[in-house]
Write a protein that holds these residues in place. Structure first.
Motif, mmCIF file in Angstrom:
data_model
loop_
_atom_site.group_PDB
_atom_site.id
_atom_site.type_symbol
_atom_site.label_atom_id
_atom_site.label_comp_id
_atom_site.label_asym_id
_atom_site.label_seq_id
_atom_site.Cartn_x
_atom_site.Cartn_y
_atom_site.Cartn_z
ATOM 1 N N ALA A 28 83.084 -109.291 72.931
ATOM 2 C CA ALA A 28 83.899 -108.900 73.516
ATOM 3 C C ALA A 28 84.435 -107.246 72.923
ATOM 4 C CB ALA A 28 84.956 -109.454 72.256
ATOM 5 N N GLU A 33 88.117 -101.285 75.105
ATOM 6 C CA GLU A 33 88.574 -100.738 74.810
ATOM 7 C C GLU A 33 89.903 -100.830 76.049
ATOM 8 O OE1 GLU A 33 85.049 -97.162 75.393
ATOM 9 O OE2 GLU A 33 84.348 -98.728 74.138
ATOM 10 N N PHE A 39 86.873 -110.637 68.128
ATOM 11 C CA PHE A 39 87.542 -111.658 67.367
ATOM 12 C C PHE A 39 86.917 -110.990 65.304
ATOM 13 C CE2 PHE A 39 86.761 -113.497 71.440
ATOM 14 C CZ PHE A 39 87.254 -114.756 70.955
ATOM 15 N N ARG A 40 85.757 -110.447 65.224
ATOM 16 C CA ARG A 40 84.956 -110.823 63.778
ATOM 17 C C ARG A 40 85.758 -109.321 63.205
ATOM 18 N NH1 ARG A 40 82.750 -114.492 66.816
ATOM 19 N NH2 ARG A 40 82.934 -116.242 66.308
ATOM 20 N N TRP A 47 90.010 -113.121 64.298
ATOM 21 C CA TRP A 47 90.072 -114.026 63.495
ATOM 22 C C TRP A 47 90.281 -113.922 62.256
ATOM 23 C CZ3 TRP A 47 90.324 -117.588 66.892
ATOM 24 C CH2 TRP A 47 89.994 -117.787 67.761
ATOM 25 N N GLN A 106 79.756 -113.653 77.183
ATOM 26 C CA GLN A 106 80.862 -114.345 76.345
ATOM 27 C C GLN A 106 81.895 -114.154 76.312
ATOM 28 O OE1 GLN A 106 78.217 -114.449 72.207
ATOM 29 N NE2 GLN A 106 78.365 -112.647 73.520
ATOM 30 N N HIS A 124 81.192 -119.376 77.538
ATOM 31 C CA HIS A 124 82.002 -119.579 76.505
ATOM 32 C C HIS A 124 83.662 -120.251 78.005
ATOM 33 C CE1 HIS A 124 80.332 -117.219 73.399
ATOM 34 N NE2 HIS A 124 79.724 -118.961 73.614
ATOM 35 N N VAL A 164 85.167 -122.403 75.580
ATOM 36 C CA VAL A 164 84.531 -123.443 74.462
ATOM 37 C C VAL A 164 84.991 -122.752 73.104
ATOM 38 C CG1 VAL A 164 81.829 -123.886 73.802
ATOM 39 C CG2 VAL A 164 82.647 -123.389 76.740
ATOM 40 N N THR A 193 78.041 -107.004 71.442
ATOM 41 C CA THR A 193 78.725 -108.708 70.825
ATOM 42 C C THR A 193 78.055 -107.740 69.818
ATOM 43 O OG1 THR A 193 78.126 -110.811 70.762
ATOM 44 C CG2 THR A 193 76.023 -109.239 71.865
ATOM 45 N N SER A 194 78.729 -109.142 68.438
ATOM 46 C CA SER A 194 78.391 -109.065 67.165
ATOM 47 C C SER A 194 77.185 -110.112 66.967
ATOM 48 C CB SER A 194 79.526 -109.546 66.008
ATOM 49 O OG SER A 194 79.635 -111.316 66.632
ATOM 50 N N ASN A 218 76.527 -100.993 71.165
ATOM 51 C CA ASN A 218 78.196 -101.382 70.561
ATOM 52 C C ASN A 218 77.649 -100.268 69.029
ATOM 53 O OD1 ASN A 218 79.255 -102.491 67.877
ATOM 54 N ND2 ASN A 218 77.764 -104.551 68.886
ATOM 55 N N PRO A 219 79.187 -99.795 68.509
ATOM 56 C CA PRO A 219 78.858 -98.682 67.561
ATOM 57 C C PRO A 219 78.301 -99.046 66.141
ATOM 58 C CG PRO A 219 81.489 -99.306 68.964
ATOM 59 C CD PRO A 219 80.243 -100.773 69.085
ATOM 60 N N SER A 236 80.872 -98.974 74.247
ATOM 61 C CA SER A 236 80.274 -99.724 75.773
ATOM 62 C C SER A 236 81.442 -98.799 76.906
ATOM 63 C CB SER A 236 80.770 -101.050 76.032
ATOM 64 O OG SER A 236 81.927 -101.982 75.641
HETATM 65 P P1 OAD Z 1 83.357 -110.227 67.996
HETATM 66 O O1 OAD Z 1 84.413 -110.037 67.684
HETATM 67 O O2 OAD Z 1 82.127 -111.231 67.278
HETATM 68 O O3 OAD Z 1 82.025 -108.966 68.106
HETATM 69 C C1 OAD Z 1 83.067 -108.199 68.600
HETATM 70 C C2 OAD Z 1 81.982 -106.636 69.069
HETATM 71 O O4 OAD Z 1 82.095 -105.332 69.388
HETATM 72 C C3 OAD Z 1 81.409 -105.717 67.373
HETATM 73 O O5 OAD Z 1 79.723 -106.246 67.473
HETATM 74 C C4 OAD Z 1 81.541 -105.065 67.818
HETATM 75 O O6 OAD Z 1 81.344 -103.379 66.681
HETATM 76 C C5 OAD Z 1 81.457 -104.533 68.775
HETATM 77 N N1 OAD Z 1 82.062 -103.235 69.580
HETATM 78 C C6 OAD Z 1 83.644 -102.978 68.920
HETATM 79 N N2 OAD Z 1 83.768 -102.169 69.553
HETATM 80 C C7 OAD Z 1 83.570 -102.191 70.290
HETATM 81 C C8 OAD Z 1 83.039 -101.027 71.856
HETATM 82 N N3 OAD Z 1 84.370 -100.134 72.563
HETATM 83 N N4 OAD Z 1 82.245 -101.009 72.410
HETATM 84 C C9 OAD Z 1 80.993 -101.968 72.769
HETATM 85 N N5 OAD Z 1 81.232 -102.739 71.071
HETATM 86 C C10 OAD Z 1 82.001 -102.721 70.581
HETATM 87 O O7 OAD Z 1 82.902 -110.683 69.252
HETATM 88 P P2 OAD Z 1 81.487 -111.741 70.278
HETATM 89 O O8 OAD Z 1 80.532 -111.046 69.908
HETATM 90 O O9 OAD Z 1 81.926 -111.379 71.603
HETATM 91 O O10 OAD Z 1 84.099 -117.366 71.288
HETATM 92 O O11 OAD Z 1 83.054 -113.242 69.709
HETATM 93 C C11 OAD Z 1 81.537 -114.240 70.003
HETATM 94 C C12 OAD Z 1 81.640 -115.099 70.446
HETATM 95 O O12 OAD Z 1 82.756 -115.815 68.927
HETATM 96 C C13 OAD Z 1 83.494 -115.012 71.315
HETATM 97 O O13 OAD Z 1 83.166 -115.604 72.807
HETATM 98 C C14 OAD Z 1 84.172 -116.233 70.441
HETATM 99 C C15 OAD Z 1 84.166 -115.600 69.331
HETATM 100 O O14 OAD Z 1 84.681 -117.154 68.413
HETATM 101 C C16 OAD Z 1 85.158 -118.555 71.912
HETATM 102 O O15 OAD Z 1 85.862 -118.091 71.934
HETATM 103 C C17 OAD Z 1 83.661 -119.835 71.636
#
Ligand code: OAD
Length: 249
Positions: A28, A33, A39-40, A47, A106, A124, A164, A193-194, A218-219, A236
């Motif tokens: 995500a 940007e 999400f997290r 979330w 994802q 996903h 998903v 990605t987290s 990732n920041p 990114s």
């Molecule tokens: P998360 O919300 O868990 O993580 C987002 C990550 O992006 C974090 O580690 C942030 O530090 C980072 N971030 C924020 N701004 C950024 C930027 N400008 N450039 C680079 N990174 C940045 O999102 P995901 O890891 O994608 O699942 O979450 C995985 C899955 O959990 C999602 O696909 C979704 C969710 O539940 C489903 O919908 C099935």
């Protein structure tokens, strides 16, 4: 670039230039940007504001299909208004430059496709596609109705987004293609990605175990940061264009 957010290590530039197959796993953060919420993240993450158990599980849909459908409608409208950002565009440029690039995402927002990336594995699913709850028929149109959600024209079950949910398995073909790409690349980038949600989070480790060079962009640090060869700490939308510029321009 004198005031760039991060400098790209010369070793990484060399590896990128020689790479025949780059795999990029996005989350995500790559769309942050573009104004699409992650999400997290505390405060702004979806979330943090909504309970996934009420919105993103099959049980939630069975309990309250209207609520779930309308929440995804809201997100569909939000991503429709968003535009790809320089991070998405840098990945398009990378795909045009290197012999092979596999983009495993994802994200369900379709922004990589709209930016012009082509070899994409949507782990996903996609918020833009609709399927039916009972049979999984992919549905592109349905009769006008006041009923929310509408029903499948083929089997009359309720329609849902083709994403998903928690508690559901990933599409077999997508997952096996992603694992195979991670095992057969010569550079792996984990971007925005987290690295918490499995099985996606294990893909960078799959590459690391094979001694494939790995990069995190990732920041924030994540649980996989310590296993990565290079950690580029920054957004990114700035780091990816800087990487493509220094490696290939
Ligand atoms: P998360 O919300 O868990 O993580 C987002 C990550 O992006 C974090 O580690 C942030 O530090 C980072 N971030 C924020 N701004 C950024 C930027 N400008 N450039 C680079 N990174 C940045 O999102 P995901 O890891 O994608 O699942 O979450 C995985 C899955 O959990 C999602 O696909 C979704 C969710 O539940 C489903 O919908 C099935």
């Amino acid at each position: 670039m004198a005031n760039s957010v991060v400098s790209i290590p010369p070793d990484l530039i060399e590896i990128a230039r020689n790479a025949k197959h780059i795999v990029v796993l996005t989350g995500a953060g790559v769309s942050a940007e573009s104004g699409v919420p992650t999400f997290r993240e505390a405060q702004t993450g979806l979330w943090a504001q909504y309970d996934p158990q009420e919105l993103a599980t099959p049980q939630a849909f069975q309990r309250n299909p209207r609520l779930v459908w309308e929440w995804y409608e809201w997100r569909r409208e939000l991503v429709a208004k968003a535009q790809p950002n320089p991070g998405h565009l840098a990945l398009v440029k990378m795909e045009e430059t290197v012999p092979q690039l596999t983009l495993i995402t994802q994200n369900v927002d379709g922004l990589h496709q709209r930016a012009g990336s082509r070899n994409i594995i949507e782990l996903h699913g996609s918020i833009i596609r609709t399927k039916c709850f009972d049979q999984g028929h992919i549905v592109t149109s349905w009769a006008a109705t006041d009923e929310v959600p509408p029903r499948c024209p083929q089997c009359d079950s309720l329609l849902r987004p083709d994403v998903v949910w928690f508690g559901e398995g990933l599409a077999y073909d997508a997952l096996s293609a992603a694992i195979s790409a991670a095992q057969n690349c010569d550079l792996f980038l984990a971007v925005g990605t987290s690295a918490i949600v499995q099985p996606a989070a294990s893909l960078p480790l799959e590459a690391a175990q094979r001694r494939t060079p790995t990069v995190e962009i990732n920041p924030q640090a994540t649980p996989i940061s310590r296993y990565m060869d290079f950690v580029l700490s920054g957004p990114s939308g700035q780091v990816l264009p800087e990487l493509t510029r220094t490696a290939w321009e």
